[in-house]
Design an enzyme around this catalytic site. Structure first.
Site, PDB file in Angstrom:
ATOM      1  N   ALA A 132       0.826  -1.208   0.000  1.00 31.42           N
ATOM      2  CA  ALA A 132       0.000   0.000   0.000  1.00 31.42           C
ATOM      3  C   ALA A 132       0.854   1.250   0.000  1.00 31.42           C
ATOM      4  CB  ALA A 132      -0.919   0.000   1.219  1.00 31.42           C
TER       5      ALA A 132
ATOM      6  N   ASP B 214      -3.418   4.404 -10.092  1.00 33.66           N
ATOM      7  CA  ASP B 214      -2.124   5.061 -10.321  1.00 33.66           C
ATOM      8  C   ASP B 214      -1.632   4.869 -11.745  1.00 33.66           C
ATOM      9  OD1 ASP B 214      -2.362   5.518  -7.666  1.00 33.66           O
ATOM     10  OD2 ASP B 214      -0.702   4.256  -7.018  1.00 33.66           O
TER      11      ASP B 214
ATOM     12  N   ASP C 244      27.639  27.665 -26.579  1.00 31.79           N
ATOM     13  CA  ASP C 244      28.684  27.976 -27.541  1.00 31.79           C
ATOM     14  C   ASP C 244      28.139  29.062 -28.472  1.00 31.79           C
ATOM     15  OD1 ASP C 244      31.110  27.703 -28.894  1.00 31.79           O
ATOM     16  OD2 ASP C 244      30.280  26.247 -30.294  1.00 31.79           O
TER      17      ASP C 244
ATOM     18  N   GLU D 102       3.842   1.166  -6.662  1.00 30.93           N
ATOM     19  CA  GLU D 102       4.564   0.253  -7.554  1.00 30.93           C
ATOM     20  C   GLU D 102       4.671   0.772  -8.977  1.00 30.93           C
ATOM     21  OE1 GLU D 102       1.791  -0.530  -5.972  1.00 30.93           O
ATOM     22  OE2 GLU D 102       2.329  -1.937  -4.372  1.00 30.93           O
TER      23      GLU D 102
ATOM     24  N   ASN E 110      -3.640   0.168  -6.759  1.00 27.79           N
ATOM     25  CA  ASN E 110      -2.482   0.957  -7.204  1.00 27.79           C
ATOM     26  C   ASN E 110      -2.354   0.955  -8.722  1.00 27.79           C
ATOM     27  OD1 ASN E 110      -1.936   1.515  -4.564  1.00 27.79           O
ATOM     28  ND2 ASN E 110      -0.139   0.196  -4.389  1.00 27.79           N
TER      29      ASN E 110
END
Length: 898
Positions: free
Chosen positions: A281, A741, A327, A285, A737
């Site tokens: 939890a 997620d 440059d 992951e 998850n």
């Protein structure tokens, strides 16, 4: 160390123990080859594929997941173990292919080697492989050939060498064999040396090899590239810091839950499962994978804007850049000479080579002076146009050709009318060139402009045309053209011309004087040329490598975004300052520091100087690397741009190296994190904007992901104390998850830029990736846990077997509702989620997947769910929407909630 440029030819041969007449013998060359080794750049042993693969497991979050998988395997939970393992493998594959192309700079350096060279051995010239060159070998230098080793020039005939890849100067350097008496650090001023990796553009020469392989100047650069250690990017530092913090938190919480559970009489297996569930939890992951994919999407957007990202973390790093070290040649300027100014004794003309010059429109040029000057520049010239209208030859002469061409004085046409019949070639002593041309009688009406010009200057049968350094050309002049009249050249004239010359040089121009005289056939010879005296001085031309059109606007935009621009170049200080002033990098000459001055400045003093000086000229690769290192030591995040071999060590050392795609060498590209496909400075600023947008979006989805994970942590921590022994199963947490997620987090990564993205300071490297959003994470976590535990407790107390499914579903829906709220500072009613179509589809897909887990039989078995009644599903949706209304209230009172 032998300073070969300070030794005479005789001293060089004596020290090298070689003979100018015969060169080395084959036997002696073989002996020296054993002593000095092959003339090649040694390849650095980079990271193997296996090392790159194993490095993917170095993240502390990945280590936690590996431990969790091992515990689940020990407990016999095979399905959970497999799911965690699959996640680990996917993340590893993504990271592996991202880093696989990293260290290849040495391969590019080796490409600069030339297969064969002409060398004198045993008194005869012959071709050998360049890798077999040794110190003491005598080599031929011919137009069109690369220089394969560091060479002290012993003979030179009109020899010019293009050294921009090594020194940064766009103009080929005229070479000679004369000894230089004083010490000079700048390689561009070593006029009697030819360095490995450079290119012969004109003339021919002979030289003796002084250094080969890794001992050459290009070899030293290769060594510097190998020795430079690449620091972690700001994102890597932030995520590593965040990961360590998460691990400490999760271990502490897991320990507390485990001990309290045992004290309450729970069995060991259950508490192990609870501990592992907490670990899963706490650890997001999918965050490494989502970050990688988000950066890849950002890289794809940048590619559409001509910025090719070679290392994905560079996308985010750009958001933290506060200093661009650039440059000059080929980056700020176009890397091609242009004639932009013609100045006579009393007038001056601005030339725009993009527009045709119509001679009859120059009413102020009734004298024909401008026409005669452009005519001279076009004819007293050894460069030519190719079939594709490209310049073949010296860039300065090419600029004169272009100017003459747009004035309808094309060289190819003119040479048919005014053929060259004699010449005095340019040499470094006289610093001028003279050609003699015969005037054909048959000048047709198409060339009436030319006919009128020649008539104004009373040209009859032959004309001598000259160009060169102003002071040297004046030595050959006795007359001057003033307002159409020819006058005797006086001291007063020469003083004014000298003053004009200095003024033009101070403005960054390369200045050439132009002169002519009428001659008769008996005054010149095809073999011996013409005596250079009695010429009439016509005026001066100013040539410059002009800045790119949009550089000034880009520099100003960078300033408004808190990003400072610094020029670091091998070019002359006056030229560097002129360009820097024009594009807005510097305002005063005292902002310029030369390479020679840098040698006498300590690191401590330099730390103060770099804060106020914006132009560093006549620098070598060591200086560039030192400047980048010093800037980093005072907390600057550096983007270093460049296109030459000489830029490569600094490109690699910088936080982000930016190479030029068109004019850049392979070495500079391989040492960089990003390549500009259009060589346009403004693309860098676009990239900075994209980097800032990417960082903003990273903060959004990391807050979102962590807020969601904290909701799971609080649920797993508080649930057991409320009577819910194991509120969520490990695989359910993994699913949460993944689903919340994953797609919504990715949708957050493609949010459009905020309105103020380029009107605020850069993101500090030390700033947490959460920014001031720590409270957001806490609020989200508390709300998610409170709502989910409440519904779970109600259904559990009712004895419903659906209690865990209700808790699980409410938590998923709450997290999904959180995404559209956290994506914007505005109310979702003013900035609805469908403005980001990716977010809308992500939410629809995620809701559908969660419904599948609830209602598809084999997924029910895998994830431990039961089907919910429609009423239960609507209750879960209603309670989940609390997160939206909470954010709306917060935004009502706080205009900047995140």
């Amino acid at each position: 160390m032998a300073e070969w440029y300070r030794k005479s030819v005789e001293e060089v041969f004596k020290q090298l123990e070689a003979e100018e007449e015969k060169g080395l013998s084959d036997e002696e060359a073989k002996r020296r080859l054993k002593e000095y080794g092959k003339n090649r750049i040694k390849k650095q042993s980079g990271r193997s594929a296996w090392k790159i693969f194993w490095s993917q497991f170095a993240s502390i979050m990945i280590i936690v997941l590996i431990v969790a998988a091992a515990v689940m395997l020990f407990l016999g939970e095979i399905t959970d173990t497999i799911v965690i393992a699959v996640l680990l493998v996917l993340n590893t594959i993504l990271g592996f292919f991202q880093e696989y192309r990293a260290e290849k700079a040495m391969q590019a350096l080796k490409k600069l080697s030339v297969p064969e060279v002409t060398v004198k051995r045993d008194g005869k010239f012959k071709k050998i492989k360049s890798i077999n060159l040794v110190p003491g070998d005598i080599v031929l230098l011919e137009a069109g050939s690369h220089v394969s080793a560091d060479v002290r020039i012993i003979e030179a005939s009109k020899l010019k060498i293009q050294e921009s890849a090594l020194t940064g100067e766009s103009e080929p350097v005229t070479k000679n064999s004369e000894k230089i008496d004083r010490e000079i650090d700048s390689l561009g001023d070593h006029t009697n040396m030819a360095y490995s990796g450079t290119f012969v553009t004109y003339g021919r020469g002979v030289g003796v090899v002084t250094k080969t392989g890794m001992n050459t100047e290009i070899g030293k650069i290769a060594t510097m590239i190998q020795e430079v250690e690449k620091e972690d990017t700001p994102l890597q530092k932030r995520l590593e810091k965040l990961g360590k913090w998460l691990v400490v938190v999760v271990l502490a919480i897991a320990a507390v839950v485990f001990i309290l559970g045992l004290l309450r009489g729970q069995d060991l297996r259950t508490m192990f499962m609870a501990g592992v569930s907490l670990a899963i939890a706490a650890v997001p992951e999918s965050m490494p994978a989502v970050v990688t994919i988000a950066l890849a999407l950002g890289a794809r957007r940048m590619l559409k804007k001509n910025a090719l990202v070679r290392r994905l973390n560079a996308v985010e790093t750009l958001g933290s850049v506060n200093t661009i070290c650039s440059d000059k040649t080929g980056t700020i300027t176009e890397n091609r000479m242009q004639l932009t100014l013609v100045k006579t004794y009393s007038k001056e003309f601005d030339i725009d080579i993009d527009e045709e010059i119509k001679l009859d429109e120059f009413s102020e040029d009734n004298s024909g002076l401008l026409s005669m000057i452009l005519l001279t520049g076009g004819l007293c010239n050894d460069s030519t146009f190719t079939d594709g209208s490209e310049i073949l030859g010296d860039p300065t002469e090419g600029a004169l050709l272009e100017a003459a061409k747009i004035a309808r004085l094309d060289k190819d046409n003119l040479e048919g009318i005014l053929p060259r019949v004699a010449e005095n070639p340019f040499d470094s002593d006289r610093k001028r060139m003279t050609t003699v041309h015969e005037i054909k009688n048959s000048i047709d009406e198409k060339n009436s402009d030319l006919k009128n010009v020649l008539k104004k200057f009373d040209v009859n049968n032959y004309i001598a045309l000259a160009k060169g350094a102003v002071d040297n050309l004046l030595e050959a002049c006795t007359e001057i053209a003033v307002d159409g009249e020819i006058e005797s050249l006086t001291k007063e004239h020469m003083e004014k011309i000298s003053e004009q010359n200095k003024e033009m040089a101070g403005d960054g121009y390369r200045v050439l004087g132009i002169a002519f005289k009428n001659v008769e056939k008996d005054q010149f010879s095809e073999t011996e040329g013409i005596e250079e005296k009695g010429f009439c001085f016509l005026g001066m031309v100013g040539l410059i490598d002009p800045p790119r059109d949009d550089v000034k606007d880009s520099v100003n935009l960078a300033k408004s975004a808190g990003v400072r621009s610094i020029m670091i170049t091998g070019d002359h200080p006056l030229t560097a300052f002129s360009v820097a002033k024009e594009v807005g990098i510097a305002e005063n000459e005292d902002e310029v520091i030369s390479g020679d001055e840098l040698n006498d400045i300590s690191d401590e003093k330099l730390k103060e100087i770099v804060k106020t000086h914006s132009v560093f000229a006549r620098v070598n690769p060591d200086h560039k690397l030192r400047l980048v290192t010093i800037l980093q030591s005072i907390g600057q995040t550096i983007a270093m741009t460049g296109d030459g071999v000489n830029d490569s060590p600094a490109l690699k050392k910088a936080d982000i190296g930016v190479a030029m795609g068109i004019n850049g060498t392979d070495v500079s590209k391989e040492a960089s994190e990003m390549v500009l496909l259009d060589d346009d400075y403004s693309t860098i600023v676009d990239a900075v904007k994209e980097g800032r947008t990417m960082f903003d979006n990273l903060k959004k989805f990391i807050r979102y992901m962590l807020g969601s994970n904290f909701g799971e942590i609080w649920t797993m921590l508080i649930g057991p104390f409320m009577g819910l022994t194991l509120p969520l199963l490990p695989l359910q947490i993994l699913w949460i998850n993944l689903i919340t997620d994953g797609l919504p987090a990715l949708a957050l990564s493609v949010e459009p830029p905020e309105e103020d993205v380029m009107n605020r300071p850069p993101n500090p490297v030390s700033k947490s990736v959460l920014g001031k959003g720590g409270w957001t994470v806490t609020l989200i976590g508390a709300l998610l846990a409170g709502v989910s535990i409440s519904i779970g407790l109600i259904y559990w107390s009712m004895g419903s077997e659906a209690w865990r499914t209700m808790l699980f579903t409410t938590l998923v829906f709450s997290q999904l509702f959180c995404a559209p709220s956290i994506r914007t500072k505005l109310s979702i009613f003013k900035d609805p989620p469908w403005k980001n179509i990716s977010m809308l589809w992500a939410l629809i897909a995620s809701f559908a997947l969660q419904l599948a887990v609830i209602y598809v039989p084999f997924l029910q078995k895998t994830f431990g769910t039961v089907p919910l009644a429609l009423t239960d599903l609507l209750i879960a949706l209603a309670l989940s929407s609390i997160i939206i209304w909470t954010f709306e209230i917060v935004k009502l009172f706080n205009k900047s909630p995140f």
